[in-house]
Design a protein around this motif. Structure first.
Motif, PDB file in Angstrom:
ATOM      1  N   GLY A   1      10.680  -0.315  12.709  1.00 45.19           N
ATOM      2  CA  GLY A   1      10.029  -1.102  11.662  1.00 45.19           C
ATOM      3  C   GLY A   1       8.527  -0.917  11.744  1.00 45.19           C
ATOM      4  N   PRO A   2       7.792  -2.014  11.908  1.00 44.00           N
ATOM      5  CA  PRO A   2       6.333  -1.896  11.956  1.00 44.00           C
ATOM      6  C   PRO A   2       5.784  -1.520  13.335  1.00 44.00           C
ATOM      7  CG  PRO A   2       6.954  -4.206  12.093  1.00 44.00           C
ATOM      8  CD  PRO A   2       8.232  -3.417  11.894  1.00 44.00           C
ATOM      9  N   GLU A   3       6.652  -1.389  14.334  1.00 46.73           N
ATOM     10  CA  GLU A   3       6.225  -1.122  15.712  1.00 46.73           C
ATOM     11  C   GLU A   3       6.251   0.379  15.999  1.00 46.73           C
ATOM     12  OE1 GLU A   3       5.315  -3.621  17.719  1.00 46.73           O
ATOM     13  OE2 GLU A   3       5.996  -5.291  16.482  1.00 46.73           O
ATOM     14  N   TRP A   4       5.111   0.917  16.413  1.00 50.01           N
ATOM     15  CA  TRP A   4       4.974   2.334  16.751  1.00 50.01           C
ATOM     16  C   TRP A   4       4.613   2.462  18.227  1.00 50.01           C
ATOM     17  CZ3 TRP A   4       4.523   6.730  13.351  1.00 50.01           C
ATOM     18  CH2 TRP A   4       4.761   6.426  12.013  1.00 50.01           C
ATOM     19  N   THR A   5       5.180   3.461  18.894  1.00 51.54           N
ATOM     20  CA  THR A   5       4.829   3.731  20.290  1.00 51.54           C
ATOM     21  C   THR A   5       4.736   5.234  20.506  1.00 51.54           C
ATOM     22  OG1 THR A   5       5.996   1.744  21.055  1.00 51.54           O
ATOM     23  CG2 THR A   5       5.506   3.420  22.710  1.00 51.54           C
ATOM     24  N   ALA A   6       3.667   5.651  21.171  1.00 50.47           N
ATOM     25  CA  ALA A   6       3.554   7.000  21.727  1.00 50.47           C
ATOM     26  C   ALA A   6       3.502   6.789  23.237  1.00 50.47           C
ATOM     27  CB  ALA A   6       2.311   7.715  21.219  1.00 50.47           C
ATOM     28  N   GLU A   7       4.552   7.193  23.922  1.00 53.00           N
ATOM     29  CA  GLU A   7       4.710   6.881  25.343  1.00 53.00           C
ATOM     30  C   GLU A   7       3.494   7.315  26.152  1.00 53.00           C
ATOM     31  OE1 GLU A   7       6.991   5.037  26.759  1.00 53.00           O
ATOM     32  OE2 GLU A   7       8.046   4.784  24.854  1.00 53.00           O
ATOM     33  N   GLY A   8       2.969   6.379  26.962  1.00 52.16           N
ATOM     34  CA  GLY A   8       1.852   6.663  27.849  1.00 52.16           C
ATOM     35  C   GLY A   8       0.498   6.690  27.177  1.00 52.16           C
ATOM     36  N   ILE A   9       0.461   6.450  25.844  1.00 52.21           N
ATOM     37  CA  ILE A   9      -0.809   6.549  25.126  1.00 52.21           C
ATOM     38  C   ILE A   9      -1.171   5.233  24.447  1.00 52.21           C
ATOM     39  CG2 ILE A   9      -2.103   7.809  23.354  1.00 52.21           C
ATOM     40  CD1 ILE A   9      -0.018  10.116  23.821  1.00 52.21           C
ATOM     41  N   ALA A  10      -0.321   4.763  23.540  1.00 54.61           N
ATOM     42  CA  ALA A  10      -0.642   3.553  22.775  1.00 54.61           C
ATOM     43  C   ALA A  10       0.601   3.011  22.093  1.00 54.61           C
ATOM     44  CB  ALA A  10      -1.717   3.855  21.728  1.00 54.61           C
ATOM     45  N   ARG A  11       0.487   1.729  21.730  1.00 49.93           N
ATOM     46  CA  ARG A  11       1.464   1.071  20.861  1.00 49.93           C
ATOM     47  C   ARG A  11       0.689   0.391  19.753  1.00 49.93           C
ATOM     48  NH1 ARG A  11       4.455  -2.729  25.021  1.00 49.93           N
ATOM     49  NH2 ARG A  11       2.658  -3.837  24.287  1.00 49.93           N
ATOM     50  N   ALA A  12       1.360   0.149  18.643  1.00 54.76           N
ATOM     51  CA  ALA A  12       0.692  -0.546  17.539  1.00 54.76           C
ATOM     52  C   ALA A  12       1.722  -1.252  16.684  1.00 54.76           C
ATOM     53  CB  ALA A  12      -0.112   0.431  16.690  1.00 54.76           C
ATOM     54  N   ARG A  13       1.241  -2.265  15.995  1.00 56.45           N
ATOM     55  CA  ARG A  13       2.053  -2.977  14.990  1.00 56.45           C
ATOM     56  C   ARG A  13       1.304  -2.888  13.674  1.00 56.45           C
ATOM     57  NH1 ARG A  13       6.105  -6.608  14.599  1.00 56.45           N
ATOM     58  NH2 ARG A  13       6.007  -8.084  12.868  1.00 56.45           N
ATOM     59  N   VAL A  14       1.971  -2.336  12.659  1.00 50.39           N
ATOM     60  CA  VAL A  14       1.379  -2.209  11.331  1.00 50.39           C
ATOM     61  C   VAL A  14       1.716  -3.460  10.536  1.00 50.39           C
ATOM     62  CG1 VAL A  14       1.363  -0.862   9.207  1.00 50.39           C
ATOM     63  CG2 VAL A  14       1.580   0.297  11.417  1.00 50.39           C
ATOM     64  N   VAL A  15       0.679  -4.148  10.056  1.00 49.78           N
ATOM     65  CA  VAL A  15       0.842  -5.375   9.267  1.00 49.78           C
ATOM     66  C   VAL A  15       0.359  -5.066   7.857  1.00 49.78           C
ATOM     67  CG1 VAL A  15       0.255  -7.810   9.062  1.00 49.78           C
ATOM     68  CG2 VAL A  15       0.428  -6.752  11.345  1.00 49.78           C
ATOM     69  N   PRO A  16       1.287  -4.815   6.918  1.00 47.68           N
ATOM     70  CA  PRO A  16       0.860  -4.409   5.582  1.00 47.68           C
ATOM     71  C   PRO A  16       0.189  -5.539   4.814  1.00 47.68           C
ATOM     72  CG  PRO A  16       3.256  -4.600   5.686  1.00 47.68           C
ATOM     73  CD  PRO A  16       2.735  -4.863   7.066  1.00 47.68           C
ATOM     74  N   GLY A  17      -0.767  -5.138   3.983  1.00 47.41           N
ATOM     75  CA  GLY A  17      -1.445  -6.078   3.112  1.00 47.41           C
ATOM     76  C   GLY A  17      -1.233  -5.687   1.662  1.00 47.41           C
ATOM     77  N   ALA A  18      -2.216  -5.987   0.831  1.00 51.45           N
ATOM     78  CA  ALA A  18      -2.100  -5.751  -0.607  1.00 51.45           C
ATOM     79  C   ALA A  18      -2.047  -4.260  -0.916  1.00 51.45           C
ATOM     80  CB  ALA A  18      -3.288  -6.385  -1.325  1.00 51.45           C
ATOM     81  N   ARG A  19      -1.173  -3.909  -1.866  1.00 53.41           N
ATOM     82  CA  ARG A  19      -1.073  -2.532  -2.343  1.00 53.41           C
ATOM     83  C   ARG A  19      -1.992  -2.381  -3.552  1.00 53.41           C
ATOM     84  NH1 ARG A  19       2.940   1.169  -1.609  1.00 53.41           N
ATOM     85  NH2 ARG A  19       4.323  -0.448  -0.813  1.00 53.41           N
TER      86      ARG A  19
END
Length: 193
Positions: A107-125
């Motif tokens: 879903g909105p959770e991204w991970t690149a092992e050993g580098i970073a994680r992130a959560r994408v929170v969408p806003g207005a299109r």
């Protein structure tokens, strides 16, 4: 050759964050780092290249804004992909220093092992589709290589919450928050050529 020739036709979604960072960056000869006061302008992005692309893969990149004369363009300083073909093609065609990493997306959770994680929170299109064009400056075979990128995309405002591993290759961003974030949704891109 294990990768497609240029140009690459790519489709997908990109989640970009822009940061203002103190520090030195290695950039190609012939360009200089753009600074806002003492800060370099750094962009990071998670990208999902989807069906309809010349290759399908995921990517995490970091780039610094540089200047060649009056022209502003990014140079990619760190980039990870989950495709050996993309790694090999990026290095051979454009001098992009791609390395391999393991990615997971839930879903909105991204991970690149050993580098970073992130959560994408969408806003207005934003309405419609926008043309986006720029060039990327890299070093290829000891010389400056400038490659064109052309795209049309939907644009969505929003937020990307980053958790960067302090001892990883993007450790200079650990504990920081980006100045702003946005997403390019459903982009159609032509890279190089």
């Amino acid at each position: 050759m294990t990768y497609p020739p240029e140009p690459w036709a790519l489709r997908g979604d990109l989640h970009l964050s822009v940061w203002f960072v103190r520090g030195r960056f290695d950039v190609p000869e012939g360009v200089s780092v753009v600074r806002v006061g003492p800060f370099a302008v750094v962009g990071t992005a998670w990208v999902d290249y989807q069906e309809g692309s010349v290759l399908t893969y995921r990517e995490l990149m970091a780039a610094v804004l540089v200047r060649k004369g009056l022209r502003l363009l990014p140079t990619i300083t760190g980039i990870w992909v989950d495709s050996p073909e993309s790694r090999d093609g990026g290095r051979a065609l454009w001098g992009i220093p791609k390395d391999l990493a393991e990615f997971s997306v839930a879903g909105p959770e991204w991970t690149a092992e050993g580098i970073a994680r992130a959560r994408v929170v969408p806003g207005a299109r934003l309405p419609g589709r926008l043309p986006v064009g720029f060039s990327v400056a890299q070093t290829l075979a000891g010389a400056l290589k400038v490659s064109r990128v052309r795209s049309t995309t939907g644009l969505r405002l929003g937020r990307v919450d980053w958790d960067v591993r302090a001892d990883g290759p993007l450790g200079f961003l650990a504990g920081r928050s980006p100045a702003f974030s946005a997403s390019m949704t459903g982009f159609d891109m032509r890279f190089g050529g």
